[in-house]
Design a protein around this motif. Structure first.
Motif, PDB file in Angstrom:
ATOM      1  N   SER A  93       0.815  -1.215   0.000  1.00 45.66           N
ATOM      2  CA  SER A  93       0.000   0.000   0.000  1.00 45.66           C
ATOM      3  C   SER A  93       0.849   1.265   0.000  1.00 45.66           C
ATOM      4  CB  SER A  93      -0.928   0.006   1.222  1.00 45.66           C
ATOM      5  OG  SER A  93      -1.704   1.174   1.275  1.00 45.66           O
ATOM      6  N   LEU A  94       1.973   1.225   0.711  1.00 45.64           N
ATOM      7  CA  LEU A  94       2.817   2.416   0.851  1.00 45.64           C
ATOM      8  C   LEU A  94       4.102   2.328   0.035  1.00 45.64           C
ATOM      9  CD1 LEU A  94       2.469   3.026   4.705  1.00 45.64           C
ATOM     10  CD2 LEU A  94       1.189   4.098   2.837  1.00 45.64           C
ATOM     11  N   PHE A  95       4.195   1.306  -0.827  1.00 43.55           N
ATOM     12  CA  PHE A  95       5.375   1.111  -1.677  1.00 43.55           C
ATOM     13  C   PHE A  95       6.649   0.952  -0.833  1.00 43.55           C
ATOM     14  CE2 PHE A  95       2.282   3.600  -4.080  1.00 43.55           C
ATOM     15  CZ  PHE A  95       2.058   2.751  -5.152  1.00 43.55           C
ATOM     16  N   LEU A  96       6.534   0.111   0.189  1.00 45.99           N
ATOM     17  CA  LEU A  96       7.651  -0.207   1.062  1.00 45.99           C
ATOM     18  C   LEU A  96       7.915  -1.704   1.019  1.00 45.99           C
ATOM     19  CD1 LEU A  96       6.453   1.759   4.238  1.00 45.99           C
ATOM     20  CD2 LEU A  96       8.091   2.582   2.530  1.00 45.99           C
ATOM     21  N   SER A  97       9.103  -2.096   1.423  1.00 47.57           N
ATOM     22  CA  SER A  97       9.367  -3.526   1.566  1.00 47.57           C
ATOM     23  C   SER A  97       8.683  -4.019   2.839  1.00 47.57           C
ATOM     24  CB  SER A  97      10.869  -3.785   1.661  1.00 47.57           C
ATOM     25  OG  SER A  97      11.371  -3.328   2.902  1.00 47.57           O
ATOM     26  N   PRO A  98       8.342  -5.317   2.895  1.00 46.73           N
ATOM     27  CA  PRO A  98       7.749  -5.846   4.130  1.00 46.73           C
ATOM     28  C   PRO A  98       8.638  -5.614   5.346  1.00 46.73           C
ATOM     29  CG  PRO A  98       7.461  -7.407   2.341  1.00 46.73           C
ATOM     30  CD  PRO A  98       8.386  -6.322   1.823  1.00 46.73           C
ATOM     31  N   LEU A  99       9.953  -5.694   5.156  1.00 47.05           N
ATOM     32  CA  LEU A  99      10.878  -5.484   6.267  1.00 47.05           C
ATOM     33  C   LEU A  99      10.803  -4.046   6.777  1.00 47.05           C
ATOM     34  CD1 LEU A  99      13.085  -6.499   8.120  1.00 47.05           C
ATOM     35  CD2 LEU A  99      14.770  -5.941   6.341  1.00 47.05           C
ATOM     36  N   THR A 100      10.714  -3.090   5.846  1.00 45.91           N
ATOM     37  CA  THR A 100      10.592  -1.685   6.254  1.00 45.91           C
ATOM     38  C   THR A 100       9.277  -1.448   6.975  1.00 45.91           C
ATOM     39  OG1 THR A 100      11.950  -0.939   4.394  1.00 45.91           O
ATOM     40  CG2 THR A 100      10.537   0.699   5.437  1.00 45.91           C
ATOM     41  N   ALA A 101       8.211  -2.067   6.465  1.00 46.13           N
ATOM     42  CA  ALA A 101       6.910  -1.942   7.135  1.00 46.13           C
ATOM     43  C   ALA A 101       6.987  -2.512   8.545  1.00 46.13           C
ATOM     44  CB  ALA A 101       5.835  -2.652   6.327  1.00 46.13           C
ATOM     45  N   LYS A 102       7.641  -3.663   8.676  1.00 48.55           N
ATOM     46  CA  LYS A 102       7.790  -4.298   9.994  1.00 48.55           C
ATOM     47  C   LYS A 102       8.570  -3.396  10.939  1.00 48.55           C
ATOM     48  CE  LYS A 102       9.499  -8.495  12.260  1.00 48.55           C
ATOM     49  NZ  LYS A 102      10.159  -9.803  12.051  1.00 48.55           N
ATOM     50  N   THR A 103       9.603  -2.755  10.418  1.00 45.21           N
ATOM     51  CA  THR A 103      10.404  -1.845  11.231  1.00 45.21           C
ATOM     52  C   THR A 103       9.565  -0.677  11.727  1.00 45.21           C
ATOM     53  OG1 THR A 103      12.438  -2.408  10.051  1.00 45.21           O
ATOM     54  CG2 THR A 103      12.420  -0.333  11.257  1.00 45.21           C
ATOM     55  N   HIS A 104       8.750  -0.120  10.840  1.00 47.21           N
ATOM     56  CA  HIS A 104       7.857   0.968  11.241  1.00 47.21           C
ATOM     57  C   HIS A 104       6.908   0.512  12.343  1.00 47.21           C
ATOM     58  CE1 HIS A 104       8.956   4.191   8.572  1.00 47.21           C
ATOM     59  NE2 HIS A 104       8.732   3.487   7.476  1.00 47.21           N
ATOM     60  N   VAL A 105       6.324  -0.670  12.181  1.00 52.16           N
ATOM     61  CA  VAL A 105       5.386  -1.190  13.177  1.00 52.16           C
ATOM     62  C   VAL A 105       6.081  -1.369  14.519  1.00 52.16           C
ATOM     63  CG1 VAL A 105       3.951  -3.154  13.838  1.00 52.16           C
ATOM     64  CG2 VAL A 105       3.878  -2.303  11.488  1.00 52.16           C
ATOM     65  N   SER A 106       7.284  -1.892  14.502  1.00 56.54           N
ATOM     66  CA  SER A 106       8.031  -2.102  15.749  1.00 56.54           C
ATOM     67  C   SER A 106       8.326  -0.772  16.439  1.00 56.54           C
ATOM     68  CB  SER A 106       9.346  -2.833  15.457  1.00 56.54           C
ATOM     69  OG  SER A 106       9.112  -4.129  14.952  1.00 56.54           O
ATOM     70  N   ARG A 107       8.683   0.235  15.666  1.00 57.84           N
ATOM     71  CA  ARG A 107       8.965   1.549  16.252  1.00 57.84           C
ATOM     72  C   ARG A 107       7.703   2.168  16.837  1.00 57.84           C
ATOM     73  NH1 ARG A 107      12.866   3.941  11.420  1.00 57.84           N
ATOM     74  NH2 ARG A 107      14.770   2.815  12.035  1.00 57.84           N
ATOM     75  N   ILE A 108       6.587   1.995  16.146  1.00 58.72           N
ATOM     76  CA  ILE A 108       5.312   2.519  16.644  1.00 58.72           C
ATOM     77  C   ILE A 108       4.943   1.848  17.952  1.00 58.72           C
ATOM     78  CG2 ILE A 108       2.840   2.710  16.168  1.00 58.72           C
ATOM     79  CD1 ILE A 108       3.627   2.787  13.160  1.00 58.72           C
ATOM     80  N   MET A 109       5.101   0.526  18.011  1.00 61.86           N
ATOM     81  CA  MET A 109       4.792  -0.198  19.239  1.00 61.86           C
ATOM     82  C   MET A 109       5.648   0.311  20.385  1.00 61.86           C
ATOM     83  SD  MET A 109       4.304  -4.106  17.812  1.00 61.86           S
ATOM     84  CE  MET A 109       4.277  -4.783  19.465  1.00 61.86           C
ATOM     85  N   SER A 110       6.927   0.563  20.124  1.00 56.07           N
ATOM     86  CA  SER A 110       7.827   1.057  21.155  1.00 56.07           C
ATOM     87  C   SER A 110       7.422   2.452  21.626  1.00 56.07           C
ATOM     88  CB  SER A 110       9.262   1.078  20.626  1.00 56.07           C
ATOM     89  OG  SER A 110      10.153   1.607  21.587  1.00 56.07           O
ATOM     90  N   LYS A 111       7.127   3.326  20.676  1.00 51.06           N
ATOM     91  CA  LYS A 111       6.766   4.704  21.023  1.00 51.06           C
ATOM     92  C   LYS A 111       5.453   4.781  21.797  1.00 51.06           C
ATOM     93  CE  LYS A 111       9.133   7.164  17.259  1.00 51.06           C
ATOM     94  NZ  LYS A 111       8.953   8.090  16.104  1.00 51.06           N
ATOM     95  N   LEU A 112       4.517   3.887  21.469  1.00 54.87           N
ATOM     96  CA  LEU A 112       3.197   3.924  22.108  1.00 54.87           C
ATOM     97  C   LEU A 112       3.089   2.948  23.278  1.00 54.87           C
ATOM     98  CD1 LEU A 112       0.897   4.162  18.952  1.00 54.87           C
ATOM     99  CD2 LEU A 112       1.679   6.017  20.441  1.00 54.87           C
TER     100      LEU A 112
END
Length: 220
Positions: free
Chosen positions: A178-197
């Motif tokens: 959806s965002l033209f990212l690799s699955p690994l990059t998407a996973k990294t974003h999700v992990s950072r969001i989980m940490s921040k929240l």
């Protein structure tokens, strides 16, 4: 080896789950509980990877037990899967907020039960198959009284985009497409969001997405 605890007031259901799970080489059932109090004690003693938790039990129901377990920082590695009937339990919304990592219906297919245990033990949340998504949609109104966007201030614009897609139940692969990212990059974003929240897993991110208005009930 995935260590599992089963909490249900019906011995027949506990026995059925145990028999099914122990037929798998990588799953071990470390104990059973018939009440909420027994479930909390069992998890404290055994520290399983996954708990299959019924909602309606005597002497401290599954909601209370979920809250107790999720609030204990020493049990942060234990993930709770709520086992319920298809008719939505009125407390399921509170169970999500307390830290439940997914849902199953009691008449689920055996292969889905086994898959659920493995998915949750792997640190992901059981946002599929569709039953969990339907449950989340039905309780969405209870999860969000009014948007509280202040929680999103710690996120970048891209992270907000990713959180919104997590709230819709998309996998890392789907978010990437959806965002033209690799699955690994998407996973990294999700992990950072989980940490921040300070979120335990993806189900908690879904809660935040509803609470902050990133996802509106009934609107894709």
């Amino acid at each position: 080896m995935i260590r599992v605890a089963i909490a249900d007031d019906q011995q027949l259901i506990r026995g059925g789950f145990r028999s099914l799970l122990e037929s798998e080489d990588d799953i071990e059932v470390v104990g059973e509980a018939g009440t909420g109090v027994e479930a909390v004690a069992l998890v404290g003693a055994q520290r399983p990877d996954v708990v299959l938790m019924d909602i309606r039990m005597p002497d401290g129901d599954g909601l209370w037990a979920t809250e107790q377990i999720a609030a204990n920082p020493d049990l942060g590695a234990t993930h709770i899967v709520i086992v319920t009937t298809f008719e939505l339990d009125e407390y399921v919304g509170q169970a999500i907020r307390a830290g439940a990592s997914g849902f199953l219906v009691k008449d689920t297919e055996p292969v889905e039960l086994i898959r659920a245990v493995r998915v949750v033990a792997g640190g992901d949340a059981l946002l599929s198959p569709g039953v969990t998504k339907r449950l989340l949609e039905r309780i969405a109104g209870d999860l969000r009284e009014a948007p509280n966007t202040a929680r999103l201030d710690v996120l970048t614009d891209r992270e907000r985009e990713v959180l919104g897609l997590v709230g819709l139940g998309l996998t890392n692969e789907e978010i990437g497409r959806s965002l033209f990212l690799s699955p690994l990059t998407a996973k990294t974003h999700v992990s950072r969001i989980m940490s921040k929240l300070a979120a335990r897993d993806r189900v908690q991110l879904v809660v935040v997405a509803y609470e902050t208005g990133l996802v509106v009930p009934g609107r894709a």
